[in-house]
Design an enzyme around this catalytic site. Sequence first.
Site, short mmCIF file in Angstrom:
data_model
loop_
_atom_site.label_atom_id
_atom_site.label_comp_id
_atom_site.label_asym_id
_atom_site.label_seq_id
_atom_site.Cartn_x
_atom_site.Cartn_y
_atom_site.Cartn_z
N TYR A 56 18.59 -11.66 3.42
CA TYR A 56 17.59 -12.89 2.93
C TYR A 56 17.94 -14.17 3.47
O TYR A 56 19.42 -14.49 3.22
CB TYR A 56 17.46 -12.47 1.54
CG TYR A 56 16.21 -12.96 0.82
CD1 TYR A 56 15.10 -12.35 1.18
CD2 TYR A 56 16.25 -14.11 -0.17
CE1 TYR A 56 13.92 -12.89 0.56
CE2 TYR A 56 15.01 -14.49 -0.47
CZ TYR A 56 13.91 -14.01 -0.42
OH TYR A 56 12.74 -14.40 -0.90
N ARG A 180 -0.60 9.32 0.92
CA ARG A 180 0.54 10.02 0.08
C ARG A 180 -0.41 10.83 -0.96
O ARG A 180 -1.33 10.73 -1.30
CB ARG A 180 1.41 9.14 -0.63
CG ARG A 180 0.48 8.07 -1.71
CD ARG A 180 1.43 7.22 -2.46
NE ARG A 180 0.81 6.47 -3.53
CZ ARG A 180 1.33 5.53 -4.25
NH1 ARG A 180 2.68 5.34 -4.07
NH2 ARG A 180 0.68 4.98 -5.16
N1 LIG Z 1 7.11 -14.16 0.60
C1 LIG Z 1 7.20 -14.34 -0.79
O1 LIG Z 1 7.42 -15.59 -1.40
C2 LIG Z 1 7.33 -13.24 -1.52
C3 LIG Z 1 6.92 -13.24 -3.09
C4 LIG Z 1 6.87 -12.12 -3.69
C5 LIG Z 1 6.95 -10.80 -2.87
N2 LIG Z 1 7.19 -10.83 -1.48
C6 LIG Z 1 7.44 -9.80 -0.82
O2 LIG Z 1 6.15 -8.85 -1.15
C7 LIG Z 1 6.35 -7.54 -0.97
C8 LIG Z 1 6.07 -6.79 -2.33
O3 LIG Z 1 6.76 -6.94 -3.36
P1 LIG Z 1 6.50 -6.40 -4.70
O4 LIG Z 1 7.54 -6.91 -5.50
O5 LIG Z 1 5.12 -6.77 -5.17
O6 LIG Z 1 6.61 -4.79 -4.34
P2 LIG Z 1 6.64 -3.60 -5.16
O7 LIG Z 1 5.79 -3.83 -6.36
O8 LIG Z 1 8.30 -3.35 -5.09
O9 LIG Z 1 6.05 -2.41 -4.30
C9 LIG Z 1 6.35 -2.36 -3.19
C10 LIG Z 1 5.18 -1.88 -2.02
O10 LIG Z 1 5.51 -1.73 -0.86
C11 LIG Z 1 4.89 -0.47 -0.33
N3 LIG Z 1 5.59 0.05 0.78
C12 LIG Z 1 7.00 0.13 0.89
N4 LIG Z 1 7.43 0.70 2.10
C13 LIG Z 1 6.30 0.83 2.66
C14 LIG Z 1 6.01 1.58 4.15
N5 LIG Z 1 7.11 1.71 4.80
N6 LIG Z 1 4.82 1.52 4.41
C15 LIG Z 1 4.02 0.94 3.72
N7 LIG Z 1 4.02 0.44 2.47
C16 LIG Z 1 5.26 0.35 1.96
C17 LIG Z 1 4.79 0.42 -1.63
O11 LIG Z 1 3.64 1.19 -1.40
P3 LIG Z 1 3.72 2.58 -2.48
O12 LIG Z 1 2.87 2.18 -3.77
O13 LIG Z 1 2.70 3.42 -1.70
O14 LIG Z 1 5.21 3.19 -2.24
C18 LIG Z 1 4.47 -1.01 -2.47
O15 LIG Z 1 3.01 -1.11 -2.30
C19 LIG Z 1 8.08 -7.23 -0.84
O16 LIG Z 1 8.09 -7.36 0.71
C20 LIG Z 1 8.33 -8.61 -1.17
O17 LIG Z 1 9.70 -8.89 -0.79
C21 LIG Z 1 7.30 -11.78 -0.98
#
Ligand SMILES: NC(=O)c1ccc[n+]([C@@H]2O[C@H](COP(=O)([O-])OP(=O)(O)OC[C@H]3O[C@@H](n4cnc5c(N)ncnc54)[C@H](OP(=O)(O)O)[C@@H]3O)[C@@H](O)[C@H]2O)c1
Length: 335
Positions: A56, A180
């Site tokens: 990160y 899934r």
């Molecule tokens: N840029 C920013 O400022 C920012 C801010 C917040 C979050 N984020 C990013 O946003 C993303 C989501 O965060 P979150 O905390 O909301 O996630 P989360 O609630 O932990 O959920 C993870 C998600 O990723 C999906 N997933 C994981 N591996 C996958 C794959 N190989 N192919 C397809 N889908 C996959 C999961 O799908 P399933 O439900 O099918 O398992 C679920 O929808 C992360 O990458 C996080 O780092 C970025």
Amino acid sequence: MSPPSKAIVYENHGSPDSVTRVVMLPPVEVRENDVCVKMIAAPINPSDINQIEGVYPVRPPVPAVGGIEGVGQVYTVGSMVKSLSLGDFVIPSPLSSGTWQTYVVKDESMWHKIDKRCPIEYAATITVNPLSALRMLEDFVSLKSGDSVVQNGATSMVGQCIIQLARLCGIRTINIIRDRVGTDVTKEKLKALGADIVVSESQLNEKNFKSHLGNLPEPVMGFNCIGGNVASLVVKTLREGGTMVTYGAMSKKPITVSTTSFIFKDLSLRGFWLHRWMHLEKVKECRKMIDYLIGLARDGKLKYETELVPFEDFATALDKAMGKRGNHPKQVLKF
Ligand SMILES: NC(=O)c1ccc[n+]([C@@H]2O[C@H](COP(=O)([O-])OP(=O)(O)OC[C@H]3O[C@@H](n4cnc5c(N)ncnc54)[C@H](OP(=O)(O)O)[C@@H]3O)[C@@H](O)[C@H]2O)c1
């Protein structure tokens, strides 16, 4: 002095399940402007995992305590502290590292008092994901009621927030989920949150994919947190001149976009990073938005799935957060 603090610490970067351990940290001085907070709950987000892995852009010096958000209760205050009192519920704002521990001491200015009536699992998780969803909906395209947007990773916490925050403004959502076991149940859950259309990746890969998108207008904007081919599914549903905002890379694969989409649709690809946004000296503005989101969560207008896990079960929660035990809601440590 603060009490000793039980903490999840990493001394080297690497896979979190091998480099983290539970340690007792000695008491620290609570100086005149400091506030010592007894932590109540803190989530394990993908960015926490990436930080420990060392992949990160933000890397606190090691040894470091994990976690960047959470909620706690004021335990002691320094002699010059004016804005906070014992028992207040607070969150770190702006986000700051080291929330996976039982007592955190930081300057008064680093804590934001929140409404105690907000359930702790929401208070602990209100910044990283809900605030990102809100900012992305407002900062890139001027969306109007009746517009539609498309997103992949719709089951993610950000995805669930996008569905509900969009709905509150009359914006319709097309939501892509991966194939899934239990797809139908997942579709119903997202629809209960307000999703208009929920489609699986395989449905969007069909030739007649448009038949799955109902009568919604072609999306003016898309959100991508997966990358790889799943990003191209967002792109293919966007209307001419549409914008896709990438904010995550859960598949760890580069974004694939067809050349024809660029030429014939004149698409724009943008990126969002909450951390960069928050560093634009927007603390005050940011706290107003957090209060808005806290209010929605308190009133049951913003919901997402979480699993509160006792701190002692950190190893299991970490495995679940890393996707090693199938699909699980967001893991939130309870101290
Ligand atoms: N840029 C920013 O400022 C920012 C801010 C917040 C979050 N984020 C990013 O946003 C993303 C989501 O965060 P979150 O905390 O909301 O996630 P989360 O609630 O932990 O959920 C993870 C998600 O990723 C999906 N997933 C994981 N591996 C996958 C794959 N190989 N192919 C397809 N889908 C996959 C999961 O799908 P399933 O439900 O099918 O398992 C679920 O929808 C992360 O990458 C996080 O780092 C970025």
